[in-house]
Design an enzyme around this catalytic site. Structure first.
Site, mmCIF file in Angstrom:
data_model
loop_
_atom_site.group_PDB
_atom_site.id
_atom_site.type_symbol
_atom_site.label_atom_id
_atom_site.label_comp_id
_atom_site.label_asym_id
_atom_site.label_seq_id
_atom_site.Cartn_x
_atom_site.Cartn_y
_atom_site.Cartn_z
ATOM 1 N N TYR A 125 0.825 -1.216 0.000
ATOM 2 C CA TYR A 125 0.000 0.000 0.000
ATOM 3 C C TYR A 125 0.857 1.263 0.000
ATOM 4 O O TYR A 125 0.325 2.361 0.083
ATOM 5 C CB TYR A 125 -0.903 0.018 1.238
ATOM 6 C CG TYR A 125 -2.023 -0.986 1.168
ATOM 7 C CD1 TYR A 125 -1.747 -2.342 1.124
ATOM 8 C CD2 TYR A 125 -3.348 -0.575 1.151
ATOM 9 C CE1 TYR A 125 -2.762 -3.272 1.061
ATOM 10 C CE2 TYR A 125 -4.368 -1.504 1.086
ATOM 11 C CZ TYR A 125 -4.066 -2.842 1.048
ATOM 12 O OH TYR A 125 -5.077 -3.761 0.987
ATOM 13 N N LYS A 191 4.168 -14.035 5.869
ATOM 14 C CA LYS A 191 4.445 -15.076 4.868
ATOM 15 C C LYS A 191 5.967 -15.114 4.707
ATOM 16 O O LYS A 191 6.516 -14.962 3.609
ATOM 17 C CB LYS A 191 3.727 -14.707 3.554
ATOM 18 C CG LYS A 191 3.761 -15.764 2.488
ATOM 19 C CD LYS A 191 2.719 -16.846 2.655
ATOM 20 C CE LYS A 191 2.908 -17.917 1.615
ATOM 21 N NZ LYS A 191 2.061 -19.105 1.815
ATOM 22 N N ASP A 224 -1.723 -17.841 5.139
ATOM 23 C CA ASP A 224 -2.723 -18.746 4.544
ATOM 24 C C ASP A 224 -3.284 -19.703 5.596
ATOM 25 O O ASP A 224 -4.492 -19.906 5.708
ATOM 26 C CB ASP A 224 -2.164 -19.492 3.317
ATOM 27 C CG ASP A 224 -0.722 -19.925 3.478
ATOM 28 O OD1 ASP A 224 -0.065 -19.504 4.450
ATOM 29 O OD2 ASP A 224 -0.237 -20.699 2.642
ATOM 30 N N ASP A 248 -5.447 -5.894 6.061
ATOM 31 C CA ASP A 248 -6.644 -5.451 5.353
ATOM 32 C C ASP A 248 -7.575 -6.643 5.109
ATOM 33 O O ASP A 248 -8.780 -6.606 5.419
ATOM 34 C CB ASP A 248 -6.217 -4.817 4.016
ATOM 35 C CG ASP A 248 -7.344 -4.058 3.352
ATOM 36 O OD1 ASP A 248 -8.416 -3.901 3.965
ATOM 37 O OD2 ASP A 248 -7.162 -3.625 2.200
#
Ligand code: NAD
Length: 362
Positions: A125, A191, A224, A248
């Site tokens: 972002y 991640k 995930d 988000d």
């Protein structure tokens, strides 16, 4: 009684209706507000030549506290999100999104109490993007080629920066929030197995800072796996700290666990400035229909009341909202069970019902 100077940005789409309903509920607490009402978004472009006029920023900087309705970001217009611009301009580095079950909400779970702490400035972002076919994208692709990184020439590129400073600031915030609010656990979401130097840095700093907060349990989850576990057993989680993009997505997921966007409030916090707004957007299809749920914005108002130390008023509004949800009669379509949507009431009537409950409280 002290009167609080607050910047009020009604927003667009469903924003003005929700703002009106929220303002009535907040004022019914008896707390005094001096609202400085200012407008941002595409609707003010013609008048000011920008969707985020300087006087809006000046007002927030002066008052230090703002309450805001959602603002539309037109897709493909070349006009960047006012919401993202506000967070950047005011250095609102933390997005705090509590997701709490209220009894009577039609959901699969009735005992979720998760707070998402989302980094608000960095990551994908940051707005560092290069359009496919542009000269800058071409230069970047050749430079990457020199470093041995092959990127197809027909690529669009978005850059993901995570700094040590930014990671430290948000992870520290999450632990300090957990400590101040007597929360038991912080989970860092990442991640790092794939993005070793960005998410890897975030994870390393999370682990390091956890050492200074022995009374708070710490764990990490790969994003995930996190989404799967949130759906399967959300009760195991408490405070989640996330880089921007995962934060988000996960905050919308957590909103879904507790009844949807209609009950998901938020706060954007920086050093000395706080801007409160619901997690949801401007839902243009419901604009002007007196249909959308104002509770997410009202609960954002509850967070604001706590921030300005109006704790009794905050408790009162939250209890009244909880009572209206539990009763189940005076709620909008999104809080009705399947088949009962035809009995839903409108935005303004929800405010009336909440004010009615507040008036009957001791
Ligand atoms: P959205 O959150 O506006 O709406 C998605 C769906 O969620 C709606 O169609 C509706 O079904 C439901 N919903 C949302 N708010 C609700 C409410 N209060 N009560 C009942 N149902 C509600 O998301 P979107 O359609 O992806 O975005 C619309 C616009 O809002 C876009 O321009 C987007 O950029 C903008 N947006 C703004 C903000 C913000 O102001 N902070 C945040 C997210 C999206």
């Amino acid at each position: 009684m002290e009167s609080h100077n607050i910047t009020l940005i009604p927003g667009d789409g469903i924003g003005p209706e929700l703002t009106d309903a929220t303002r009535r509920v907040l004022e019914a607490t008896g707390v005094k507000f001096n609202w400085d009402i200012v407008h941002a978004g595409t609707d003010v472009m013609a008048e000011y030549g920008t969707p985020l006029p300087q006087h809006v920023l000046d007002s927030i900087r002066k008052n230090k506290v703002a309450l805001k309705g959602p603002i539309t970001t037109p897709v493909g217009s070349g006009f960047r999100s006012v919401n993202v611009a506000l967070r950047k301009e005011l250095e609102l580095y933390c997005c705090l999104r509590p997701c709490k079950s209220y009894a009577g909400t039609p959901t699969l779970y009735n005992d979720v109490d998760i707070v998402v702490v989302r980094e608000n400035m960095e990551d994908l972002y940051a707005g560092i993007e290069f359009e496919k076919g542009s000269a800058d994208a071409g230069r970047l692709i050749s430079f990457l080629g020199e470093l041995g990184a092959n990127v197809r020439p027909d690529s669009g590129i978005s850059i993901k920066p995570l700094s040590e400073f930014g990671c430290r600031r948000i992870v520290r915030f999450a632990f300090e929030y957990a400590r101040a609010n007597k929360r038991r656990k912080v989970t860092a979401v990442h991640k790092a197995n794939i993005m070793k130097f960005s998410d890897g840095l975030f994870l390393a700093i999370s682990r390091e800072l956890a050492q200074s907060y022995h009374e708070i349990e710490f764990e990490d989850r790969i994003v995930d796996n996190m989404t799967m576990q949130l759906v399967k057993k959300p009760q195991q989680f408490d405070v989640l700290v996330c880089p921007n993009l995962y934060g988000d997505i996960i905050s919308d997921l957590c909103a879904g666990l507790v009844g949807g966007l209609g009950v998901a409030p938020g706060a954007n916090l920086g050093d000395g400035i706080a801007l409160f707004e619901p997690t949801h957007g401007s839902a243009p299809k419901y604009k002007g229909m007196n249909k959308a749920n104002p509770m997410a914005m009202m609960l954002s108002g509850v967070l604001m009341l706590r921030h300005i130390n109006e704790t009794a008023a905050a408790d009162k509004v939250e209890k009244a909202i909880a009572a209206v949800i539990a009763d189940g009669q005076n709620v909008t379509y999104d809080l009705k069970r399947d088949g009962e949507q035809c009995n839903a009431i409108g935005t303004a009537q929800v405010a009336d019902a909440i004010i009615d409950v507040m008036h009957k409280m001791p």
